[in-house]
Motif scaffolding. Structure first.
Motif, PDB file in Angstrom:
ATOM      1  N   ASP A   1       0.823  -1.216   0.000  1.00 17.64           N
ATOM      2  CA  ASP A   1       0.000   0.000   0.000  1.00 17.64           C
ATOM      3  C   ASP A   1       0.855   1.264   0.000  1.00 17.64           C
ATOM      4  O   ASP A   1       0.325   2.376   0.112  1.00 17.64           O
ATOM      5  N   GLY A   2       2.181   1.090  -0.102  1.00 19.50           N
ATOM      6  CA  GLY A   2       3.067   2.247  -0.171  1.00 19.50           C
ATOM      7  C   GLY A   2       3.606   2.701   1.170  1.00 19.50           C
ATOM      8  O   GLY A   2       4.532   3.520   1.220  1.00 19.50           O
ATOM      9  N   ARG A   3       3.053   2.191   2.257  1.00 22.06           N
ATOM     10  CA  ARG A   3       3.548   2.590   3.571  1.00 22.06           C
ATOM     11  C   ARG A   3       4.811   1.823   3.930  1.00 22.06           C
ATOM     12  O   ARG A   3       5.059   0.740   3.437  1.00 22.06           O
ATOM     13  N   MET A   4       5.610   2.417   4.822  1.00 17.06           N
ATOM     14  CA  MET A   4       6.833   1.767   5.260  1.00 17.06           C
ATOM     15  C   MET A   4       6.519   0.744   6.354  1.00 17.06           C
ATOM     16  O   MET A   4       5.717   1.008   7.249  1.00 17.06           O
ATOM     17  N   GLN A   5       7.148  -0.425   6.236  1.00 13.06           N
ATOM     18  CA  GLN A   5       7.053  -1.436   7.286  1.00 13.06           C
ATOM     19  C   GLN A   5       8.392  -1.480   8.015  1.00 13.06           C
ATOM     20  O   GLN A   5       9.438  -1.692   7.399  1.00 13.06           O
ATOM     21  N   ARG A   6       8.354  -1.229   9.303  1.00 18.25           N
ATOM     22  CA  ARG A   6       9.566  -1.269  10.118  1.00 18.25           C
ATOM     23  C   ARG A   6       9.585  -2.539  10.938  1.00 18.25           C
ATOM     24  O   ARG A   6       8.557  -2.988  11.451  1.00 18.25           O
ATOM     25  N   LEU A   7      10.761  -3.113  11.067  1.00 19.60           N
ATOM     26  CA  LEU A   7      10.927  -4.375  11.785  1.00 19.60           C
ATOM     27  C   LEU A   7      12.215  -4.318  12.588  1.00 19.60           C
ATOM     28  O   LEU A   7      13.253  -3.894  12.076  1.00 19.60           O
ATOM     29  N   VAL A   8      12.144  -4.704  13.843  1.00 20.85           N
ATOM     30  CA  VAL A   8      13.337  -4.872  14.673  1.00 20.85           C
ATOM     31  C   VAL A   8      13.422  -6.342  15.057  1.00 20.85           C
ATOM     32  O   VAL A   8      12.483  -6.897  15.633  1.00 20.85           O
ATOM     33  N   THR A   9      14.538  -6.960  14.685  1.00 14.93           N
ATOM     34  CA  THR A   9      14.734  -8.389  14.947  1.00 14.93           C
ATOM     35  C   THR A   9      15.801  -8.574  16.011  1.00 14.93           C
ATOM     36  O   THR A   9      16.922  -8.054  15.883  1.00 14.93           O
ATOM     37  N   ALA A  10      15.457  -9.306  17.050  1.00 15.88           N
ATOM     38  CA  ALA A  10      16.409  -9.679  18.091  1.00 15.88           C
ATOM     39  C   ALA A  10      16.710 -11.166  17.962  1.00 15.88           C
ATOM     40  O   ALA A  10      15.861 -11.950  17.511  1.00 15.88           O
ATOM     41  N   PHE A  11      17.922 -11.549  18.346  1.00 13.56           N
ATOM     42  CA  PHE A  11      18.340 -12.941  18.238  1.00 13.56           C
ATOM     43  C   PHE A  11      18.793 -13.467  19.599  1.00 13.56           C
ATOM     44  O   PHE A  11      19.340 -12.723  20.419  1.00 13.56           O
ATOM     45  N   ALA A  12      18.562 -14.752  19.804  1.00 17.59           N
ATOM     46  CA  ALA A  12      19.194 -15.484  20.893  1.00 17.59           C
ATOM     47  C   ALA A  12      20.193 -16.439  20.254  1.00 17.59           C
ATOM     48  O   ALA A  12      19.841 -17.160  19.314  1.00 17.59           O
ATOM     49  N   VAL A  13      21.422 -16.418  20.718  1.00 15.94           N
ATOM     50  CA  VAL A  13      22.488 -17.215  20.109  1.00 15.94           C
ATOM     51  C   VAL A  13      23.159 -18.053  21.180  1.00 15.94           C
ATOM     52  O   VAL A  13      23.538 -17.554  22.253  1.00 15.94           O
ATOM     53  N   ASP A  14      23.334 -19.334  20.879  1.00 16.33           N
ATOM     54  CA  ASP A  14      23.959 -20.261  21.821  1.00 16.33           C
ATOM     55  C   ASP A  14      24.660 -21.356  21.026  1.00 16.33           C
ATOM     56  O   ASP A  14      24.092 -21.905  20.078  1.00 16.33           O
ATOM     57  N   GLY A  15      25.892 -21.658  21.391  1.00 16.08           N
ATOM     58  CA  GLY A  15      26.605 -22.745  20.734  1.00 16.08           C
ATOM     59  C   GLY A  15      26.821 -22.533  19.248  1.00 16.08           C
ATOM     60  O   GLY A  15      26.850 -23.504  18.482  1.00 16.08           O
ATOM     61  N   GLY A  16      26.963 -21.290  18.829  1.00 17.81           N
ATOM     62  CA  GLY A  16      27.225 -21.008  17.424  1.00 17.81           C
ATOM     63  C   GLY A  16      26.000 -21.044  16.535  1.00 17.81           C
ATOM     64  O   GLY A  16      26.133 -20.953  15.308  1.00 17.81           O
ATOM     65  N   ARG A  17      24.795 -21.135  17.128  1.00 18.93           N
ATOM     66  CA  ARG A  17      23.567 -21.167  16.343  1.00 18.93           C
ATOM     67  C   ARG A  17      22.502 -20.280  16.970  1.00 18.93           C
ATOM     68  O   ARG A  17      22.542 -19.987  18.165  1.00 18.93           O
ATOM     69  N   ILE A  18      21.557 -19.895  16.144  1.00 20.89           N
ATOM     70  CA  ILE A  18      20.454 -19.054  16.610  1.00 20.89           C
ATOM     71  C   ILE A  18      19.378 -19.938  17.228  1.00 20.89           C
ATOM     72  O   ILE A  18      18.869 -20.859  16.589  1.00 20.89           O
ATOM     73  N   THR A  19      19.036 -19.657  18.467  1.00 22.74           N
ATOM     74  CA  THR A  19      17.997 -20.433  19.155  1.00 22.74           C
ATOM     75  C   THR A  19      16.663 -19.700  19.203  1.00 22.74           C
ATOM     76  O   THR A  19      15.629 -20.306  19.493  1.00 22.74           O
ATOM     77  N   GLY A  20      16.686 -18.387  18.953  1.00 19.32           N
ATOM     78  CA  GLY A  20      15.452 -17.621  18.973  1.00 19.32           C
ATOM     79  C   GLY A  20      15.543 -16.418  18.050  1.00 19.32           C
ATOM     80  O   GLY A  20      16.588 -15.767  17.971  1.00 19.32           O
ATOM     81  N   ILE A  21      14.464 -16.147  17.320  1.00 18.06           N
ATOM     82  CA  ILE A  21      14.342 -14.961  16.479  1.00 18.06           C
ATOM     83  C   ILE A  21      13.059 -14.254  16.898  1.00 18.06           C
ATOM     84  O   ILE A  21      11.988 -14.854  16.909  1.00 18.06           O
ATOM     85  N   PHE A  22      13.183 -12.974  17.247  1.00 16.48           N
ATOM     86  CA  PHE A  22      12.049 -12.235  17.787  1.00 16.48           C
ATOM     87  C   PHE A  22      11.833 -10.999  16.919  1.00 16.48           C
ATOM     88  O   PHE A  22      12.621 -10.051  16.953  1.00 16.48           O
ATOM     89  N   ASN A  23      10.767 -11.032  16.124  1.00 19.66           N
ATOM     90  CA  ASN A  23      10.466  -9.963  15.177  1.00 19.66           C
ATOM     91  C   ASN A  23       9.417  -9.020  15.755  1.00 19.66           C
ATOM     92  O   ASN A  23       8.263  -9.405  15.933  1.00 19.66           O
TER      93      ASN A  23
END
Length: 322
Positions: free
Chosen positions: A277-299
């Motif tokens: 629709d032309g509007r801007m979508q803003r997103l902030v993504t946080a990560f949880a990282v353990d043992g060299g891998r991502i365990t959580g993604i929070f959008n």
């Protein structure tokens, strides 16, 4: 009201903000709790009998702030039961390379306190599983080392009961299905960089390599932005969902801007793209990282929780170069 009283309170404000934010998961609610704490302190100073009870200012303010947060948490539980979709905390976003104060932290008291303990969004998400009383006991004792006697006073219970509340909370926080976040900044940078590279290239296998088998993705649109109504679990589902989002943006020819930022003290991403629709979508993504891998993604997509996040500069295009 004396100048010394104001100065004494201001010296405690950063700690109070950190306590309130960890308990409430909302910067605006934390600010309200700290302001109410100040009003109660100002009232106590005008009453000699009440003033006599303020023997140790830091402890008195912490106890008072905790009581206020407890009331807010109890009312918040009712609100969140009717919240549209998944609920995530209001993120504290700090640009990388922001000029620090002499103590080495960001200039804002809340951001400074959050960056000091480096607990990240994952803990705030897990804290939502707790009862208000458990959350207060855990945050005060395990995060801020407040004695159980003082916690009991805030909760209106006995020290032993407060100890049991913190113990139950600790078990929930350390449950096997809780997203784990133990990575130092160097590991976070390496893992999130690999996530960005795989997402940019559409590399499903590469993306799955950087995701833990039990990774969970949670999106909060607040009824204002599209987000999965339920958590997405498992590396394959999370990888396909993530690639689908960015391939959709590419099909519509949307320009995507992104930059790495600190989200609640841990490395994350701020992303902006245009909607159909032309509007801007803003997103902030946080990560949880353990043992060299991502365990959580929070959008976090709820615009009501991103009003304090500064817009990305015109020169920052996806993918963000590290």
């Amino acid at each position: 009201m004396t100048v010394d009283a104001v100065s004494e309170f201001e010296a405690e404000r950063g700690r109070l903000m950190a306590v309130a934010y960890r308990m409430l998961g909302s910067r605006s609610e934390a600010e309200d709790a700290v302001q109410e704490t100040w009003l109660r302190y100002a009232t106590a100073l005008r009453d000699p009998a009440a003033r006599a009870e303020v023997r140790h200012l830091g402890g008195w303010l912490t106890t008072t702030c905790a009581r206020i947060c407890l009331d807010l948490l109890r009312s918040a539980r009712v609100r969140r039961e009717t919240y549209p979709g998944q609920w995530l905390p209001e993120p504290l976003v700090t640009p990388l390379g922001a000029a620090p104060e002499p103590d080495g932290f960001a200039p804002d008291p809340a951001e400074r306190a959050v960056r000091r303990d480096q607990l990240g969004t994952a803990l705030l998400v897990v804290l939502e599983r707790l009862t208000p009383e458990q959350r207060v006991a855990f945050v005060l004792h395990d995060v801020f080392a407040v004695p159980f006697g003082q916690i009991a006073e805030a909760l209106g219970t006995s020290p032993e009961a407060a100890r049991q509340l913190a113990s139950r909370a600790r078990r929930a926080v350390n449950a096997p299905d809780a997203p784990r976040h133990t990575a130092d900044p160097a590991e976070q940078r390496r893992v999130v960089s690999a996530f960005v590279a795989a997402t940019e290239s559409g590399d499903l296998a590469g993306l799955m390599q950087v995701l833990a088998p039990d990774v969970v993705l949670i999106g909060d649109g607040g009824g204002h932005a599209p987000a999965a109504r339920n958590p997405i679990a498992g590396a394959d589902k999370v990888a396909r969902f993530t690639l689908g989002l960015f391939s959709q943006a590419g099909r519509f020819g949307h320009r995507v801007r992104a930059r790495p930022v600190l989200v609640d003290g841990a490395l994350g991403l701020q992303i902006e793209t245009s909607r159909p629709d032309g509007r801007m979508q803003r997103l902030v993504t946080a990560f949880a990282v353990d043992g060299g891998r991502i365990t959580g993604i929070f959008n976090q997509l709820n615009p009501d929780k991103l009003t304090r996040v500064a817009e990305i500069g015109a020169g920052d295009d996806w993918p963000q170069r590290w």
